[in-house]
Enzyme design. Structure first.
Site, PDB file in Angstrom:
ATOM      1  N   HIS A  30       0.845  -1.209   0.000  1.00 38.61           N
ATOM      2  CA  HIS A  30       0.000   0.000   0.000  1.00 38.61           C
ATOM      3  C   HIS A  30       0.877   1.254   0.000  1.00 38.61           C
ATOM      4  CE1 HIS A  30      -2.784  -2.900   2.155  1.00 38.61           C
ATOM      5  NE2 HIS A  30      -3.572  -2.448   1.196  1.00 38.61           N
ATOM      6  N   GLN A  54     -18.060  -6.268  -1.332  1.00 37.49           N
ATOM      7  CA  GLN A  54     -17.164  -7.063  -2.179  1.00 37.49           C
ATOM      8  C   GLN A  54     -16.794  -8.399  -1.542  1.00 37.49           C
ATOM      9  OE1 GLN A  54     -14.049  -3.847  -2.076  1.00 37.49           O
ATOM     10  NE2 GLN A  54     -12.649  -5.571  -2.060  1.00 37.49           N
TER      11      GLN A  54
HETATM   12  O1  PAF Z   1      -7.883  -3.568  -3.336  1.00 34.68           O
HETATM   13  C1  PAF Z   1      -8.562  -3.232  -2.337  1.00 34.68           C
HETATM   14  O2  PAF Z   1      -8.042  -3.059  -1.244  1.00 34.68           O
HETATM   15  C2  PAF Z   1     -10.055  -3.030  -2.498  1.00 34.68           C
HETATM   16  O3  PAF Z   1     -10.592  -3.927  -3.395  1.00 34.68           O
HETATM   17  C3  PAF Z   1     -10.442  -1.580  -2.867  1.00 34.68           C
HETATM   18  C4  PAF Z   1      -9.868  -1.183  -4.215  1.00 34.68           C
HETATM   19  C5  PAF Z   1      -9.925  -0.625  -1.796  1.00 34.68           C
HETATM   20  C6  PAF Z   1     -11.955  -1.445  -2.945  1.00 34.68           C
HETATM   21  O4  PAF Z   1     -12.569  -1.737  -1.739  1.00 34.68           O
END
Ligand code: PAF
Length: 274
Positions: A30, A54
């Site tokens: 990140h 998701q």
């Molecule tokens: O990759 C992620 O951490 C997630 O899929 C995102 C892009 C933040 C969407 O919730």
């Protein structure tokens, strides 16, 4: 101050605004996206939101790793200008009824096994982009299918956000960094680098002239089978934009894999160039 108001001020001052969407539990992967954003934009917002839509039923929503204070410290040290951590109600207020489906691209790879996943990702990313209104947004190449889905959605909906991609960041033993690596027990963690070594075997074969998808994938399957705790979910060679399977390597293609170690599902990929 509301994030939208802050961004308006920055825009009035002719500043370029970057967004890095995350679900927290931040690691070097990140932070590399953050540093890419800081290099491209004058002001950078990182969102932290564990997006319920998701996650499928039985997936790890309730146990998803979270380390909010540590995340804030890391982002502060990285020089991020704003951290946006909306509540579930702020993103999905009562009566919320919209879902974005990007067709085609989501039929293969993770989409086959996580049918709701990319609708949730596309929907939340479009909401985050509507709230923040960034000039650019940064996503990682580890989630290659997610990246393709976001690019398609942003183009199709004319969201006017430039999408940038950050490289996969790996542990010294090759394991791709992921918040989910923290679920691995010591034996699983010891074996998990087999994913990367399998993909690397494929790259070596290709560099020696192999172009046949079956033979390339066969070598990776063999490598992964050497790890007693690994269960392969999928391994596919696909076109990196359309995500459609390719049977012969004639142009650069994405070799993508998902492997279970116990309950932990890890993904990784490599671009193979003929
Ligand atoms: O990759 C992620 O951490 C997630 O899929 C995102 C892009 C933040 C969407 O919730």
């Amino acid at each position: 101050m509301q994030v939208g108001k802050l961004v308006e001020q920055w825009r009035r001052a002719r500043m370029k605004v970057g967004l890095v969407p995350t679900m927290g539990a931040l690691h070097q992967g990140h932070l590399s996206l953050v540093s890419l954003a800081l290099g491209e934009a004058d002001r950078v917002i990182v969102s932290i939101f564990v997006n319920p839509s998701q996650f499928g039923r039985g997936e790890d929503l309730s146990s998803y790793p979270s380390n909010f204070d540590e995340d804030l410290k890391k982002l502060d040290e990285a020089g991020v200008h704003c951290v946006f951590f909306p509540s579930v109600d702020e993103i999905y207020p009562e009566g919320f009824s919209t879902s974005i489906h990007v067709s085609g691209l989501t039929d293969t790879l993770c989409g086959k096994y996580r049918p709701e996943h990319f609708d949730g990702v596309a929907t939340v990313c479009s909401i985050l982009m509507s709230i923040v209104r960034p000039d650019i947004a940064v996503f990682g190449r580890k989630d290659a299918q997610q990246l393709a889905v976001i690019r398609r959605m942003v183009d199709d909906l004319r969201l006017g956000v430039e999408i940038h991609a950050g490289d996969i960041i790996r542990e010294p033993d090759g394991l791709a960094m992921s918040s989910r690596n923290s679920y691995l027990d010591p034996d699983e963690r010891r074996q998990a680098p087999v994913i990367h070594s399998g993909l690397s075997r494929a790259a070596v074969l290709v560099s020696k002239g192999e172009r046949d998808t079956e033979r390339i994938c066969g070598a990776v399957r063999e490598a992964i089978a050497e790890a007693s705790l690994a269960t392969l979910q999928y391994l596919e060679l696909v076109d990196p934009d359309s995500m459609k399977p390719v049977s012969k390597l004639t142009t650069p293609a994405l070799l993508a894999v998902a492997v279970y170690f116990g309950h932990t599902r890890l993904i990784d990929n490599v671009i193979l160039k003929p």
